[in-house]
Structures are given as C-alpha cells and as structure tokens.
Design an enzyme around this catalytic site. Structure first.
Site, PDB file in Angstrom:
ATOM      1  N   HIS A   1      27.937   8.254  54.687  1.00 36.12           N
ATOM      2  CA  HIS A   1      28.248   8.322  56.017  1.00 36.12           C
ATOM      3  C   HIS A   1      27.375   7.553  57.096  1.00 36.12           C
ATOM      4  O   HIS A   1      26.329   7.719  56.684  1.00 36.12           O
ATOM      5  CB  HIS A   1      27.850   9.803  56.380  1.00 36.12           C
ATOM      6  CG  HIS A   1      28.458  10.030  57.845  1.00 36.12           C
ATOM      7  ND1 HIS A   1      29.758  10.338  58.196  1.00 36.12           N
ATOM      8  CD2 HIS A   1      27.676  10.240  59.030  1.00 36.12           C
ATOM      9  CE1 HIS A   1      29.690  10.441  59.529  1.00 36.12           C
ATOM     10  NE2 HIS A   1      28.432  10.673  60.222  1.00 36.12           N
TER      11      HIS A   1
ATOM     12  N   ARG B   1      47.792  13.751  58.621  1.00 34.00           N
ATOM     13  CA  ARG B   1      46.888  12.835  58.922  1.00 34.00           C
ATOM     14  C   ARG B   1      45.338  12.666  58.357  1.00 34.00           C
ATOM     15  O   ARG B   1      44.955  11.562  58.100  1.00 34.00           O
ATOM     16  CB  ARG B   1      46.815  12.812  60.484  1.00 34.00           C
ATOM     17  CG  ARG B   1      46.978  11.265  60.946  1.00 34.00           C
ATOM     18  CD  ARG B   1      46.969  11.368  62.603  1.00 34.00           C
ATOM     19  NE  ARG B   1      46.401  12.325  63.318  1.00 34.00           N
ATOM     20  CZ  ARG B   1      45.248  12.172  63.717  1.00 34.00           C
ATOM     21  NH1 ARG B   1      44.166  11.118  63.375  1.00 34.00           N
ATOM     22  NH2 ARG B   1      44.367  13.183  64.389  1.00 34.00           N
TER      23      ARG B   1
END
Ligand code: GRF
Length: 210
Positions: A117, A69
């Site tokens: 970010h 994932r």
C-alpha cells in the site's frame, strides 16, 4: 505429482505491474532465488502486468471479475482460488490488485495473502494514498507491506519504508518516489517470507533479517 522444491508465488494485479517487475527482476538476478513466480492473474484483460509476465515466460491469465466494480463476484473468486491452488502457490502477492478479497478467498489462503500500500499505514488507507498524504500536508509518507485481512488495508503490518514529501511535489512526483521504495521493500518481504524469516502473532509480526 510434482515434487515441491521451491516456494511458489502467485501475483494478482490490475495495472501497469511495476511491482511485479521488481519481484521478477529480483528473482532473475539471484543465482539461488528462494521463490519462483508461478502465476500472474489479472481482472483487467489489457493490464500491463500480464504483458510483463508473458514477456518473461510466466503464465499470466485474465480472469473475468464479474459484475461488481470493487470486488470479485462469488464465481470469480472461486475461479481465482482454483487457479492459484492449481499452481500450488504458497503465497499470494497483491500488486496493485484493485478489488477487495472476501472471506471465501482469504480462508483459502489464511495468512498467505500480502499487499503493498502506498502510505505508512494506518495513515491514508484506500485509494490514491499518495494524494491523500499530499493533501493532508504530511512531511513523510511511504509504503507498507501487510497481510491481508477482511478490512481495507487493515491487516498486520510486515514492513514499511519511509519516503519524504518535498515542497514542490505533485501527486505524480510523490507517487513515483513511493514506487521506488515499493520496488525495494516488496522483493525483500517476499524473500523473507519464502525463507521463513517472518512470523505472525496476532497483529504483531517479526522479521528476522538475513
Ligand atoms: C502501487 O503503488 C501499490 O502500492 C498499489 O498499487 C500500485 C500498483 O502499481 N497497491 P504497479 O501496478 O505495481 O506499478
């Protein structure tokens, strides 16, 4: 053999692709762009970033990530490296790519992978950084562009942009304001890298303005 005449950028993303659009628009608006976007790759077949890229005539591929994932499996990581090498990219730009890249990938592109970010690192690494900032009660947050290393949001910082938190902000309004800053910062950093104006010395970076 193709003669390399321009700095080539590969973009990886999993989502809507607004940072990719900001980069592509900056290239399109520049009569002498210092870089070209050679390739867009996504681990999500229906990601907006692929649609935006194809609409602009940029090669855009979905590459299956494998069973995990939060990372690519070994075969997938090798496929990403092969596609980026084939496109002869000089820089790998992560624009909302939601998987951690491992040693195999990073050693193929040493100091050639950057990420954006949505906080002022080292505050609030990890997921939904804008929500972390809101929940913490900070008055200013922002965005950070950094080189990618083995950690999560830990690599040498290249540039940051500060964004205020406003009293009635929700996670959504704050993220939207941070994204406006991202769309200014990321193209400026990629341009500076393409023009050789950013240097790295260990954790320290320097950014020579125009
Ligand atoms: C951005 O907020 C970026 O900071 C984070 O993922 C988001 C990607 O957004 N890493 P978009 O797909 O570029 O719109």
């Amino acid at each position: 053999m193709r003669l390399k005449d321009n700095y080539r950028v590969g973009v990886l993303g999993s989502g809507k692709g607004s940072n990719f659009v900001a980069l592509a628009d900056a290239v399109a608006a520049d009569p002498h762009p210092p870089y070209e976007i050679a390739l867009v790759l996504s681990d999500v077949a229906e990601a907006g970033i692929l649609i935006h890229a194809r609409n602009r005539g940029i090669v855009a591929e979905y590459l299956a990530p494998g069973p995990f994932r939060t990372k690519l499996d070994e075969a997938a990581e090798a496929a990403y490296v092969a596609a980026l090498r084939k496109a002869e990219v000089d820089l790998v730009v992560l624009a909302g790519f939601m998987r951690v890249l491992k040693e195999q990938f990073l050693s193929a592109f040493t100091t050639k992978v950057i990420n954006i970010h949505p906080s002022l690192l080292p505050s609030f690494p990890g997921l939904e950084a804008w929500r972390q900032a809101l929940d913490h009660g900070v008055k200013f947050t922002g965005c950070t562009v950094h080189f990618v290393d083995q950690g999560v949001d830990t690599g040498p910082i290249i540039g940051q942009k500060v964004v205020p938190v406003i009293d009635d902000d929700t996670a959504g309004t704050l993220h939207a304001r941070i994204q406006v800053a991202e769309h200014e910062l990321y193209p400026a950093v990629v341009r500076a890298l393409a023009e050789g104006r950013i240097a790295v010395h260990g954790r320290m970076t320097t950014w020579r303005r125009e």
